[in-house]
Enzyme design. Sequence first.
Site, PDB file in Angstrom:
ATOM      1  N   CYS A 151       1.278  -1.118  -0.288  1.00 62.06           N
ATOM      2  CA  CYS A 151       0.170  -0.094  -0.003  1.00 62.06           C
ATOM      3  C   CYS A 151       0.587   1.668   0.440  1.00 62.06           C
ATOM      4  CB  CYS A 151      -1.412  -0.426   1.018  1.00 62.06           C
ATOM      5  SG  CYS A 151      -1.572   1.383   1.389  1.00 62.06           S
TER       6      CYS A 151
ATOM      7  N   CYS B 138       6.262  44.238  -5.070  1.00 64.59           N
ATOM      8  CA  CYS B 138       5.795  44.049  -3.255  1.00 64.59           C
ATOM      9  C   CYS B 138       5.962  43.163  -2.795  1.00 64.59           C
ATOM     10  CB  CYS B 138       4.250  45.230  -3.474  1.00 64.59           C
ATOM     11  SG  CYS B 138       4.754  45.593  -1.119  1.00 64.59           S
TER      12      CYS B 138
END
Length: 378
Positions: free
Chosen positions: A50, A351
């Site tokens: 898994c 900015c």
Amino acid sequence: MKKIIVASIIALSGLGLSSLVIGTESASTEDPLQNKVSTRLAVATFAGGCFWCTESDFEKLKGVVQVISGYSGGVKPNPTYKEVSSGQTKHTEAIQVFYDPNVISYEGLLERLWRGMNPTDGKGQFVDRGQQYRPAVFYHNDAQKKAVEASIAKLEKSGVFNQPMATEISPYTSFYKAEDYHQDYYLKNPIRYSYYRNGSGRDQYLSSRWGDELKIDYTQYTSQASVADVAADRFVTPSEHYLRSVLTPLQFNVTQEDGTERPFDNAYWDEKREGIYVDIVSGEPLFSSKDKFKSGTGWPSFTQPIKGVPIIEKEDNSLFMKRVEVRSSKADSHLGHIFNDGPAPSGLRYCINSASLRFIAKEDLINEGYAEFASLFE
């Protein structure tokens, strides 16, 4: 098929950036990220049953930057989870591990792999049965092949497992990323993941086989980079788990959650040294001190990015305003916004949040791997 039981502060728009401030930090003249994210990563491809479990195991390993769950070893391009689960595509659930070879080597990753699955069970792993859960190492070059063969030989001699090794060792051909809901499943669904993992018998079996040797000090595999550590051919955005471990809360909030730091209370708003500013996450170059100016806003401001450097611009209509957001191209980090009130020659003001940047002084450019930008300061 898996058996699953299954006080907001808004900055004034005239100052530039406007967003929610979730975390704050005092300004500092020091590098805000001592453990910078490495961009020189290596890659390994493993299968250990898994992929929720193998992804979780490796993401917690120091030096591992990102783990992606997916499918390898099959014949159908771009298979779906449903197709892989049917067993007809011959894929197995796999992971790709992107790691810093200066922190942990390929050999160290193999040691972690053996401590996370049953290498003697070639017909599946624990409660998950079928070839779609078979264990495998998909080697990317001959050095990786030799490394895994040597590691398995060592494992057989150790006597940890009382059955012959049955882990597939095959050349890497392809890897297909699994659906988004499978990525970081252990973080997104912690209760279901815990229930599945505890019920699978994985940890109980591993504890019974390894005993005190289940948890080892992986620092013994530090600084052992070799030709087995194949360089990744692309930048991979680090996982949330990894980013939270190396970024400060404010850096994470700004780059990953589009936050904004406080004006006049950040690392670079008043930085006057010559050098370049790079993305705190990916290290990609962004701005130069040559284009930096004092805007009076309290944030680092630039007239333009470094010439030739791609930066993403996106329309931002949040907070009842229409603005242009800027993001880095590789890591997709939130940087700040662009405004049309800057000085010549561009008339623009980029900015930018200090928290999204790392400053590299001109005298450090060569040692830091940015030699091509030294000419900017000649």
